[in-house]
Write an enzyme that holds these catalytic residues in place. Structure first.
Site, PDB file in Angstrom:
ATOM      1  N   ASP A 135       0.859  -1.185   0.000  1.00  0.00           N
ATOM      2  CA  ASP A 135       0.000   0.000   0.000  1.00  0.00           C
ATOM      3  C   ASP A 135       0.895   1.234   0.000  1.00  0.00           C
ATOM      4  OD1 ASP A 135      -2.742  -0.045  -0.135  1.00  0.00           O
ATOM      5  OD2 ASP A 135      -3.058  -0.355   1.986  1.00  0.00           O
ATOM      6  N   ARG A 144       4.356   3.384   3.073  1.00  0.00           N
ATOM      7  CA  ARG A 144       4.947   2.229   3.743  1.00  0.00           C
ATOM      8  C   ARG A 144       6.466   2.158   3.577  1.00  0.00           C
ATOM      9  NH1 ARG A 144       0.355   2.799   5.550  1.00  0.00           N
ATOM     10  NH2 ARG A 144      -1.384   1.442   4.995  1.00  0.00           N
ATOM     11  N   ARG A 161      -6.615  11.109   0.585  1.00  0.00           N
ATOM     12  CA  ARG A 161      -6.223  10.028  -0.332  1.00  0.00           C
ATOM     13  C   ARG A 161      -6.913  10.171  -1.686  1.00  0.00           C
ATOM     14  NH1 ARG A 161      -7.712   4.748   2.865  1.00  0.00           N
ATOM     15  NH2 ARG A 161      -6.379   3.731   1.305  1.00  0.00           N
ATOM     16  N   LYS A 173      -8.370   1.779  -6.860  1.00  0.00           N
ATOM     17  CA  LYS A 173      -9.204   1.371  -5.726  1.00  0.00           C
ATOM     18  C   LYS A 173     -10.025   2.570  -5.252  1.00  0.00           C
ATOM     19  CE  LYS A 173      -5.602   2.224  -2.250  1.00  0.00           C
ATOM     20  NZ  LYS A 173      -4.665   1.620  -1.290  1.00  0.00           N
ATOM     21  N   HIS A 174     -11.104   2.368  -4.467  1.00  0.00           N
ATOM     22  CA  HIS A 174     -11.656   1.137  -3.903  1.00  0.00           C
ATOM     23  C   HIS A 174     -13.001   0.927  -4.573  1.00  0.00           C
ATOM     24  CE1 HIS A 174      -9.078   3.057  -0.833  1.00  0.00           C
ATOM     25  NE2 HIS A 174      -8.776   1.825  -0.418  1.00  0.00           N
ATOM     26  N   HIS A 196     -12.704  -0.769   7.661  1.00  0.00           N
ATOM     27  CA  HIS A 196     -11.900  -1.589   8.568  1.00  0.00           C
ATOM     28  C   HIS A 196     -12.732  -2.014   9.781  1.00  0.00           C
ATOM     29  CE1 HIS A 196      -8.663   0.557   6.389  1.00  0.00           C
ATOM     30  NE2 HIS A 196      -7.945  -0.512   6.641  1.00  0.00           N
ATOM     31  N   ASP A 218      -9.728  -5.856  -1.250  1.00  0.00           N
ATOM     32  CA  ASP A 218      -9.132  -5.199  -0.095  1.00  0.00           C
ATOM     33  C   ASP A 218      -8.961  -6.286   0.975  1.00  0.00           C
ATOM     34  OD1 ASP A 218      -8.100  -3.219   1.518  1.00  0.00           O
ATOM     35  OD2 ASP A 218      -9.815  -1.867   1.284  1.00  0.00           O
TER      36      ASP A 218
END
Length: 484
Positions: free
Chosen positions: A75, A83, A146, A176-177, A189, A261
């Protein structure tokens, strides 16, 4: 047909659809063994300790390639979701909100090409980016910066540029998403967000950027764990044939790899468990299953058993696994023909500088101002990456965000300038309360919002960065005269 294929071949096909994770900076023996048995690849997570440094990461991915030809996924959106710094440092590239604010598609392409080059240099070949969600809900807890913005056409042109730039670097992009997480006010999440949109609305809002990404040749699309009541009837999109096969394959005509995801998210598996979610995602039409950061060998084996049982019972046609394997193989063939391109970090700072927006007249600071950074809860996607201006400030203090803190801050700022650093203040009542108290006493204070600049007090000097990446911070530090 399932009766004419042996158990070993079914197991190999099932493994080819899976992207587990692991802990630590080196490859566990079980990952190497599973790669030899046909495992599709892995997903790397900074929180798992997979990214201690670029040299170590390159060695890790090279070790995996001694056992197979894995998809190595991560990601890495740039901006707030990064990351490669191992959560120890922020990204040198601004995120999508800043790129959307600049609205220069050539610059977006350049930034994503450089980001792709950095990934390719460490052996990552499938990036779970760009996020092409149209952020129409200001209080969206998981998308925000984002997204390139709230206008579908703007998001679409930058989605295409991001896909093109990433793939020019020889790294597969993943839009995405799907079908769009921007109209939600809940984090998938933690639950199953609802998008109350029919096909007509989706077609003119959420699906516009996905069409552009598909036309730009995106090699992968990631599904979201959303409920669209009029289409999915209570089933998360990741598990819905109506979304994956109906909307994405048939309505949009997409023929590439579809990846889920993370299936450990509550929005996908909270009520049914990861193994059952994996089977349902495959039945819906997904090709690759991202299992999640805590889903290691034991979870992999449980998912494999569930898939093999579903094939044996006739519930899951083996043709569906073979179809997924063919798409993944085509992706790997494309990757094999890619060539590296040079890293261009100057693109990140250029974009961050051009994204800064100033309301009002900045004061001249005769001495180093006090920089006050107000606490802001992040989300799971962003993680614990550091942010703010303290790295450039001679004197900085953190505040939790309550009006009671105003007195101490004002005393400390006596006789000098005051810079108040916010992040998505529209989503944090404490930030707004403390900032308002400080402005009442110090109307000359400068507000810097490193999130989306939705809250702008009337009359205040306000600086918007559209993100909290390292590049964003440096750009505003230059403007405020905090850098040498």
């Amino acid at each position: 047909m399932s009766q004419r294929i042996g158990n070993d071949e079914v197991g190999r096909l099932a493994r080819g659809a899976l992207l587990p994770s692991f802990d630590g900076p080196s490859v566990p023996r079980w990952v190497l063994d599973e790669l030899e048995r046909g495992l599709g690849g892995v997903t790397l997570f900074a929180l798992n300790g997979n990214v201690p440094g670029t040299d170590e990461l390159a060695a890790l991915t090279a070790r995996m390639r001694t056992a197979g030809a894995p998809l190595v996924t991560i990601d890495e959106e740039g901006g707030d979701v990064t990351r490669l710094g191992g959560h120890k440092q922020a990204s040198p590239y601004p995120g999508n909100a800043a790129l959307g604010a600049v609205d220069d598609v050539a610059l977006t392409r350049r930034v994503y090409r450089s980001l792709g080059a950095e990934l390719g240099a460490v052996g990552v070949n499938l990036n779970f980016a760009p996020s092409v969600d149209v952020n129409t809900a200001a209080d969206n807890p998981v998308i925000g910066t984002r997204s390139f913005g709230s206008d579908p056409e703007l998001v679409a042109r930058h989605a295409a540029a991001a896909v093109a730039g990433t793939q020019e670097a020889g790294v597969a992009a993943c839009a995405k998403h799907f079908p769009g997480h921007g109209a939600t006010v809940e984090d998938s999440h933690l639950g199953v967000p609802v998008v109350d949109a029919d096909l007509e609305l989706l077609d003119r809002r959420e699906l516009v950027p996905f069409r552009a990404a598909i036309e730009a040749g995106t090699r992968a699309v990631m599904t979201a764990h959303l409920d669209l009541p009029g289409i999915t009837a209570g089933v998360p999109a990741t598990l819905s044939p109506a979304v994956i096969t109906g909307l994405l394959r048939e309505h949009l005509g997409y023929r590439g790899v579809i990846v889920t995801d993370a299936l450990d998210m509550k929005g996908a598996s909270g009520a049914i468990g990861i193994p059952e979610a994996a089977v349902r995602a495959l039945l819906a039409g997904a090709d690759l299953l991202c299992l999640g950061p805590r889903e290691h060998h034991e979870s992999l084996l449980a998912v494999l058993a569930a898939i093999e049982d579903a094939v044996a019972s006739g519930r899951l046609p083996v043709e569906r696994l073979a179809d997924a394997a063919a798409r993944t193989a085509a992706l790997k063939d494309w990757l094999a023909g890619s060539a590296p391109v040079p890293v261009d970090r100057a693109a990140g700072l250029d974009a961050a500088r051009r994204a800064v927006r100033i309301t009002g007249d900045l004061p001249a600071f005769p001495a180093a101002p006090l920089v006050v950074e107000l606490a802001a809860n992040g989300n799971i996607a962003v993680g614990p990456t550091p942010w703010g201006l303290s790295a450039w400030a001679a004197d900085a203090v953190r505040a939790e965000g309550t009006p009671d803190e105003a007195g101490d801050v004002l005393e400390r700022a006596t006789g000098r300038g005051l810079v108040v650093v916010l992040r998505d203040a529209h989503r944090h009542a404490g930030q707004r309360a403390l900032a308002s108290a400080l402005l009442a006493a110090r109307p000359d204070a400068v507000l810097v919002d490193m999130g989306l600049p939705v809250w702008r007090p009337e009359g205040a000097v306000h600086v918007a960065t559209y993100g909290a990446a390292q590049a964003n911070a440096r750009a505003v530090a230059e403007i405020l005269g905090l850098t040498n």
